[in-house]
Design an enzyme around this catalytic site. Structure first.
Site, short mmCIF file in Angstrom:
data_model
loop_
_atom_site.label_atom_id
_atom_site.label_comp_id
_atom_site.label_asym_id
_atom_site.label_seq_id
_atom_site.Cartn_x
_atom_site.Cartn_y
_atom_site.Cartn_z
N HIS A 1 0.83 -1.22 0.00
CA HIS A 1 0.00 0.00 0.00
C HIS A 1 0.86 1.27 0.00
O HIS A 1 1.25 1.75 1.06
CB HIS A 1 -0.92 -0.03 1.23
CG HIS A 1 -1.95 1.04 1.25
ND1 HIS A 1 -3.14 0.92 1.95
CD2 HIS A 1 -2.02 2.25 0.64
CE1 HIS A 1 -3.87 2.01 1.78
NE2 HIS A 1 -3.19 2.85 1.00
N HIS B 1 1.56 5.27 -2.08
CA HIS B 1 1.12 6.32 -3.00
C HIS B 1 2.39 7.04 -3.47
O HIS B 1 2.87 7.95 -2.79
CB HIS B 1 0.22 7.33 -2.30
CG HIS B 1 -1.03 6.73 -1.73
ND1 HIS B 1 -2.25 6.77 -2.38
CD2 HIS B 1 -1.27 6.08 -0.56
CE1 HIS B 1 -3.18 6.18 -1.63
NE2 HIS B 1 -2.61 5.74 -0.52
N PHE B 2 2.93 6.62 -4.61
CA PHE B 2 4.20 7.20 -5.07
C PHE B 2 4.00 8.41 -5.99
O PHE B 2 4.96 8.92 -6.56
CB PHE B 2 5.08 6.13 -5.70
CG PHE B 2 5.80 5.23 -4.71
CD1 PHE B 2 5.73 5.45 -3.33
CD2 PHE B 2 6.57 4.15 -5.14
CE1 PHE B 2 6.39 4.62 -2.41
CE2 PHE B 2 7.25 3.33 -4.24
CZ PHE B 2 7.15 3.56 -2.88
N ARG B 3 2.73 8.85 -6.16
CA ARG B 3 2.42 10.19 -6.69
C ARG B 3 2.67 10.44 -8.17
O ARG B 3 2.61 11.60 -8.60
CB ARG B 3 3.15 11.28 -5.89
CG ARG B 3 2.90 11.26 -4.39
CD ARG B 3 1.45 11.43 -4.06
NE ARG B 3 1.22 11.64 -2.63
CZ ARG B 3 0.07 11.35 -2.03
NH1 ARG B 3 -0.94 10.84 -2.71
NH2 ARG B 3 -0.09 11.59 -0.75
N HIS C 1 -10.89 1.39 0.58
CA HIS C 1 -10.73 2.43 1.59
C HIS C 1 -12.11 2.56 2.22
O HIS C 1 -13.03 3.09 1.61
CB HIS C 1 -10.28 3.75 0.95
CG HIS C 1 -10.13 4.86 1.95
ND1 HIS C 1 -8.92 5.41 2.29
CD2 HIS C 1 -11.05 5.49 2.71
CE1 HIS C 1 -9.09 6.34 3.22
NE2 HIS C 1 -10.39 6.41 3.48
N HIS D 1 -5.85 -0.42 5.63
CA HIS D 1 -5.67 0.37 6.86
C HIS D 1 -6.79 0.28 7.89
O HIS D 1 -7.44 1.26 8.20
CB HIS D 1 -5.37 1.84 6.53
CG HIS D 1 -6.19 2.47 5.44
ND1 HIS D 1 -7.56 2.41 5.40
CD2 HIS D 1 -5.81 3.19 4.36
CE1 HIS D 1 -7.97 3.07 4.33
NE2 HIS D 1 -6.95 3.54 3.68
N ASP E 1 0.81 2.71 3.68
CA ASP E 1 0.02 3.84 3.18
C ASP E 1 0.95 5.05 3.00
O ASP E 1 0.57 6.18 3.30
CB ASP E 1 -1.14 4.17 4.11
CG ASP E 1 -2.27 4.89 3.39
OD1 ASP E 1 -2.10 5.22 2.21
OD2 ASP E 1 -3.31 5.15 4.03
N HIS F 1 3.32 14.22 1.53
CA HIS F 1 2.92 15.59 1.17
C HIS F 1 4.08 16.47 1.64
O HIS F 1 4.79 16.11 2.59
CB HIS F 1 1.64 16.00 1.90
CG HIS F 1 0.44 15.17 1.54
ND1 HIS F 1 -0.24 15.31 0.36
CD2 HIS F 1 -0.20 14.18 2.22
CE1 HIS F 1 -1.24 14.46 0.32
NE2 HIS F 1 -1.24 13.74 1.43
O1 DOR Z 1 -4.21 9.60 4.44
C1 DOR Z 1 -4.39 9.23 3.30
N1 DOR Z 1 -3.62 9.67 2.30
N2 DOR Z 1 -5.38 8.40 3.04
C2 DOR Z 1 -5.75 8.11 1.79
O2 DOR Z 1 -6.73 7.44 1.61
C3 DOR Z 1 -5.03 8.68 0.65
C4 DOR Z 1 -3.68 9.09 1.02
C5 DOR Z 1 -3.06 10.01 -0.01
O3 DOR Z 1 -3.03 9.63 -1.18
O4 DOR Z 1 -2.63 11.10 0.34
ZN ZN Z 2 -3.70 4.79 0.88
ZN ZN Z 3 -6.98 4.71 1.92
#
Ligand code: DOR
Ligand code: ZN
Ligand code: ZN
Length: 376
Positions: free
Chosen positions: A12, A14-16, A138, A192, A265, A269
């Site tokens: 899990h 999120h590499f953006r 989610h 999560h 996760d 940011h």
């Molecule tokens: O905290 C989170 N950040 N929960 C998510 O479901 C998405 C993730 C994000 O992509 O920033």
């Molecule tokens: Zn996530």
């Molecule tokens: Zn999520």
């Protein structure tokens, strides 16, 4: 003492890429994965644009392959395909080896993916079943979140985030998803899991023999609402941090075998984005570099065994997602003690909510494709 784990998988992240490259890209993320001893990741589709069509999937893979090649570390990856209310025909055409699974957001989070009506969720479940794919969800109930956001709109403490996106909203979504998947007969992976309420529902579903699986993320094992005061936006994520009784239940779920996998996760940011007020701060925290040190430190504290970690971070992921067992290993030094420091991180966002923590037990080497890479 050096110990060997099967290749650590983070199911899990999120590499953006595409669209959020100012937060992370696969050059920095691959290096962060190596620093964390991780050899295979499953990346989420809430990019910009979302990864919700065959065309976008192909484009995304091309971008990623180029960046991984540049990183100097051959990180293995699989992508999630984002569900929408009207892309079921595309889901049905996916090959089981082409993606990690289908990702469905029942509550809105970062990005614009959302499928919150039972009828649409059931359609996605059916399409994924036909394609023999796991649906990762989610699980937060959109209506309950909106209702609570209205009720708390004048509050400006960071802790309000845990009241708005409360445990009941998470449990409600888990309950709805389990009920729908019982009807459809698909495999359901709950991302999560953050609270005792959700975990109890999953325990019941497992007792019934349903193919329902639970993932827990490290931030929900180590932070509570008490941490908002010190860390503010740095511990704001969806679903939010909970209470000590939830942390205790999650650890209990790990020893009982109700929790199947651990994920990060990893959702970077920038600090500038995270330093805004509670309502504007985006949700998400980085974690791929600290997953293994936090868990190895817990092994050293006697909270969990190394064998259990091998199940949570490799064996169970391979089984649930039907992977060809990836070759490769992660070598760890159980005696190496280091402090987590922002300036040592590889992630592009350059900060960690765990900064300042001293951890004993760190990854030192990853073996991939017969080559060794040092975790640094
Ligand atoms: O905290 C989170 N950040 N929960 C998510 O479901 C998405 C993730 C994000 O992509 O920033
Ligand atoms: Zn996530
Ligand atoms: Zn999520």
């Amino acid at each position: 003492m050096l110990k060997e784990l099967p290749l650590v998988i983070d199911p899990h992240v999120h590499f953006r890429v595409p669209g959020g490259e100012h937060k992370e890209d696969w050059i920095t993320a691959s290096r962060a994965a190596l620093a964390g001893g991780v050899g295979l990741v499953f990346d989420m589709p809430n990019t910009s644009p979302s990864t919700d069509s065959q065309e976008r999937l192909t484009e995304k893979k091309q971008l990623i392959d180029k960046q991984i090649a540049e990183s100097g570390y051959p990180l293995q990856y699989k992508l999630y395909f984002g569900a929408t209310a009207d892309n079921c025909e595309e889901i049905k055409k996916l090959q089981p080896t082409e993606v990690a699974g289908v990702k469905l957001f029942m509550g809105s989070s970062t990005g614009d993916l959302l499928v919150d009506k039972d009828e649409d969720i059931a359609k996605v479940f059916q399409a994924a079943k036909e394609a023999d794919l796991v649906v990762a969800i989610h699980a937060e109930d959109e209506e309950m979140i909106k209702e609570a956001a209205g009720r708390f709109k004048d509050e400006n403490k960071f802790s309000v985030h845990s009241q708005v996106r409360n445990k009941e909203a998470a449990a409600k979504a888990v309950e709805r998803a389990i009920n729908l998947s019982r009807e459809v007969g698909n495999r359901l992976y709950i991302c999560h899991v953050s609270s005792k309420l959700e975990l109890d529902l999953i325990r019941e579903a497992k007792k019934e023999g349903l193919p329902v699986y639970a993932e827990v993320c490290t931030h929900h094992l180590f932070f509570t609402t008490a941490d908002y005061e010190r860390l503010k936006g740095k511990v704001r994520m969806n679903p939010p941090v909970r209470d000590q009784e939830d942390i205790d239940a999650l650890w209990q779920g790990i020893s009982d075998g109700i929790v199947d996998t651990l994920g990060t996760d990893h959702a970077p940011h920038t600090l500038e984005e995270k330093n805004q007020n509670v309502w504007n701060t985006p949700s998400g925290v980085p974690g791929i570099e600290t997953l293994l040190p936090l868990m190895l430190n817990s092994v050293n504290q006697g909270k969990v065994s190394l064998e259990k970690l091998a199940d949570l971070m490799h064996n169970n992921v391979v089984k649930i997602f039907g992977l060809e067992p990836p070759s490769g290993k992660t070598i760890v030094d159980m005696d190496l003690a280091k402090e987590v420091r922002d300036e040592d991180l590889q992630t592009k966002c350059g900060w960690s909510p765990y900064a300042g923590m001293k951890l004993k037990g760190w990854p030192v080497k990853v073996e991939l494709d017969g080559k060794e890479y040092n975790c640094e």
